[in-house]
Design a protein around this motif. Structure first.
Motif, PDB file in Angstrom:
ATOM      1  N   ASN A 106       0.818  -1.226   0.000  1.00  0.00           N
ATOM      2  CA  ASN A 106       0.000   0.000   0.000  1.00  0.00           C
ATOM      3  C   ASN A 106       0.846   1.269   0.000  1.00  0.00           C
ATOM      4  O   ASN A 106       0.561   2.222   0.733  1.00  0.00           O
ATOM      5  CB  ASN A 106      -0.962   0.011   1.191  1.00  0.00           C
ATOM      6  N   ALA A 108       3.767   1.776   1.179  1.00  0.00           N
ATOM      7  CA  ALA A 108       4.774   1.845   2.248  1.00  0.00           C
ATOM      8  C   ALA A 108       6.075   1.205   1.766  1.00  0.00           C
ATOM      9  O   ALA A 108       6.071   0.315   0.921  1.00  0.00           O
ATOM     10  CB  ALA A 108       4.281   1.126   3.497  1.00  0.00           C
ATOM     11  N   TYR A 130      14.360  -0.877   7.690  1.00  0.00           N
ATOM     12  CA  TYR A 130      14.101  -0.448   6.318  1.00  0.00           C
ATOM     13  C   TYR A 130      15.376  -0.728   5.522  1.00  0.00           C
ATOM     14  O   TYR A 130      16.402  -1.088   6.098  1.00  0.00           O
ATOM     15  CB  TYR A 130      13.751   1.041   6.265  1.00  0.00           C
ATOM     16  N   ASN A 138      11.300   4.810   0.762  1.00  0.00           N
ATOM     17  CA  ASN A 138      11.614   5.303   2.117  1.00  0.00           C
ATOM     18  C   ASN A 138      11.232   6.770   2.262  1.00  0.00           C
ATOM     19  O   ASN A 138      10.769   7.201   3.322  1.00  0.00           O
ATOM     20  CB  ASN A 138      13.105   5.133   2.425  1.00  0.00           C
ATOM     21  N   SER A 139      11.414   7.544   1.198  1.00  0.00           N
ATOM     22  CA  SER A 139      11.155   8.990   1.274  1.00  0.00           C
ATOM     23  C   SER A 139       9.673   9.330   1.400  1.00  0.00           C
ATOM     24  O   SER A 139       9.326  10.454   1.761  1.00  0.00           O
ATOM     25  CB  SER A 139      11.759   9.708   0.065  1.00  0.00           C
ATOM     26  N   THR A 140       8.800   8.370   1.116  1.00  0.00           N
ATOM     27  CA  THR A 140       7.366   8.620   1.225  1.00  0.00           C
ATOM     28  C   THR A 140       6.680   7.739   2.262  1.00  0.00           C
ATOM     29  O   THR A 140       5.465   7.834   2.445  1.00  0.00           O
ATOM     30  CB  THR A 140       6.674   8.410  -0.142  1.00  0.00           C
ATOM     31  N   ASP A 141       7.428   6.885   2.942  1.00  0.00           N
ATOM     32  CA  ASP A 141       6.842   5.987   3.936  1.00  0.00           C
ATOM     33  C   ASP A 141       6.330   6.801   5.124  1.00  0.00           C
ATOM     34  O   ASP A 141       7.067   7.578   5.730  1.00  0.00           O
ATOM     35  CB  ASP A 141       7.881   4.961   4.410  1.00  0.00           C
ATOM     36  N   GLU A 142       5.062   6.618   5.460  1.00  0.00           N
ATOM     37  CA  GLU A 142       4.411   7.413   6.502  1.00  0.00           C
ATOM     38  C   GLU A 142       5.085   7.270   7.867  1.00  0.00           C
ATOM     39  O   GLU A 142       5.279   8.257   8.574  1.00  0.00           O
ATOM     40  CB  GLU A 142       2.938   6.992   6.604  1.00  0.00           C
ATOM     41  N   VAL A 143       5.458   6.061   8.245  1.00  0.00           N
ATOM     42  CA  VAL A 143       6.101   5.859   9.552  1.00  0.00           C
ATOM     43  C   VAL A 143       7.518   6.415   9.539  1.00  0.00           C
ATOM     44  O   VAL A 143       7.912   7.160  10.440  1.00  0.00           O
ATOM     45  CB  VAL A 143       6.096   4.366   9.951  1.00  0.00           C
ATOM     46  N   THR A 145       8.934   8.679   7.634  1.00  0.00           N
ATOM     47  CA  THR A 145       9.007  10.139   7.514  1.00  0.00           C
ATOM     48  C   THR A 145       8.459  10.868   8.746  1.00  0.00           C
ATOM     49  O   THR A 145       8.655  12.068   8.892  1.00  0.00           O
ATOM     50  CB  THR A 145       8.285  10.645   6.249  1.00  0.00           C
ATOM     51  N   SER A 146       7.794  10.142   9.655  1.00  0.00           N
ATOM     52  CA  SER A 146       7.327  10.764  10.899  1.00  0.00           C
ATOM     53  C   SER A 146       8.455  10.910  11.922  1.00  0.00           C
ATOM     54  O   SER A 146       8.299  11.575  12.942  1.00  0.00           O
ATOM     55  CB  SER A 146       6.175   9.956  11.504  1.00  0.00           C
ATOM     56  N   ARG A 152      16.447   8.989  11.230  1.00  0.00           N
ATOM     57  CA  ARG A 152      15.940   7.944  10.333  1.00  0.00           C
ATOM     58  C   ARG A 152      17.005   6.913   9.977  1.00  0.00           C
ATOM     59  O   ARG A 152      16.716   5.733   9.805  1.00  0.00           O
ATOM     60  CB  ARG A 152      15.381   8.551   9.047  1.00  0.00           C
TER      61      ARG A 152
END
Length: 181
Positions: A106, A108, A130, A138-143, A145-146, A152
Motif C-alpha cells: 500500500n 509503504a 528499512y 523510504n522517502s514517502t513511507d508514513e512511519v 518520515t514521521s 531515520r
C-alpha cells in the motif's frame, strides 16, 4: 508461602532469562539441542532471492551485548516469516538472519519488524528495519518520515554486497529509534 515472598520473584516479563533460555535460544546458553526458531527464516536452496541481515546490538558504552535475543517478524501479504537469534552464539556477539526482502504494501516502504529482549529491560523494545536501496519508497513511507530526519538512518539497513548491515544501539549518539507499541 506468604504474599510478600511471591512479590519478590522475577517473572518472564521482567527479564529475558534464564527462564526460557533452553526453549528460545538454547545455543546461546550451551544447551545441546536445536532452537524452535532460528535466524534462517527461509531455505536458501528453495529461495534463491534470499538476503542476509547482519548486525550487532550495542549498549550505551559501545560494547556488544552478549545475551540479547532478537526476533524478526515480516508480513508483506505474500510471505509471513519469523526468526529468532541469540546474540551470544557467534564471535563478536553478532546476529545473522537469512530471509527474503519484503515487498512494500500500500505504498509503504518494505520493512521488517524487530523485537528486542535483553537484560535490564522490563519490556521488549520494538523497532523496524528499512532498506538503503529503497530510497524512493523510504522517502514517502508514513512511519519513516514521521521520525526526525537526522534519526531515520538508525532504522535503515545498509546494503553491503548481497547482505544488509543493521546494528542496534541501545543508547548514545547513534541510538536506534524504538517505537511504543
Amino acid at each position: 508461602m506468604n504474599t510478600k515472598d511471591i512479590s519478590k520473584r522475577q517473572t518472564p516479563s521482567q527479564t529475558i532469562g534464564p527462564f526460557f533460555a533452553y526453549g528460545l535460544t538454547p545455543g546461546q546458553y550451551g544447551y545441546d539441542f536445536p532452537s524452535l526458531a532460528k535466524g534462517q527464516m527461509v531455505d536458501i536452496n528453495e529461495v534463491p532471492e534470499h538476503i542476509q541481515i547482519q548486525g550487532i546490538i550495542y549498549d550505551g558504552e559501545g560494547v556488544s551485548i552478549e545475551d540479547a535475543m532478537i526476533e524478526l517478524w515480516q508480513d508483506d501479504g505474500e510471505q509471513q516469516l519469523f526468526g529468532r537469534y541469540g546474540t551470544g552464539t557467534e564471535d563478536g556477539n553478532s546476529f545473522t538472519f537469512t530471509t527474503v526482502k519484503p515487498k512494500g504494501v500500500n505504498g509503504a516502504a518494505p520493512y521488517i519488524n524487530v523485537i528486542l529482549f535483553m537484560r535490564g529491560q522490563l519490556l521488549h523494545s520494538y523497532t523496524r528495519i528499512y532498506f538503503s536501496d529503497e530510497a524512493e519508497l523510504n522517502s514517502t513511507d508514513e512511519v519513516l518520515t514521521s521520525i526526525p530526519e537526522d534519526r531515520r538512518k538508525t532504522l535503515i539497513a545498509q546494503k553491503k554486497g548481497s547482505s544488509y548491515v543493521f546494528d542496534i544501539h541501545m543508547q548514545g549518539d547513534n541510538e536506534t529509534v524504538f517505537f511504543k507499541v
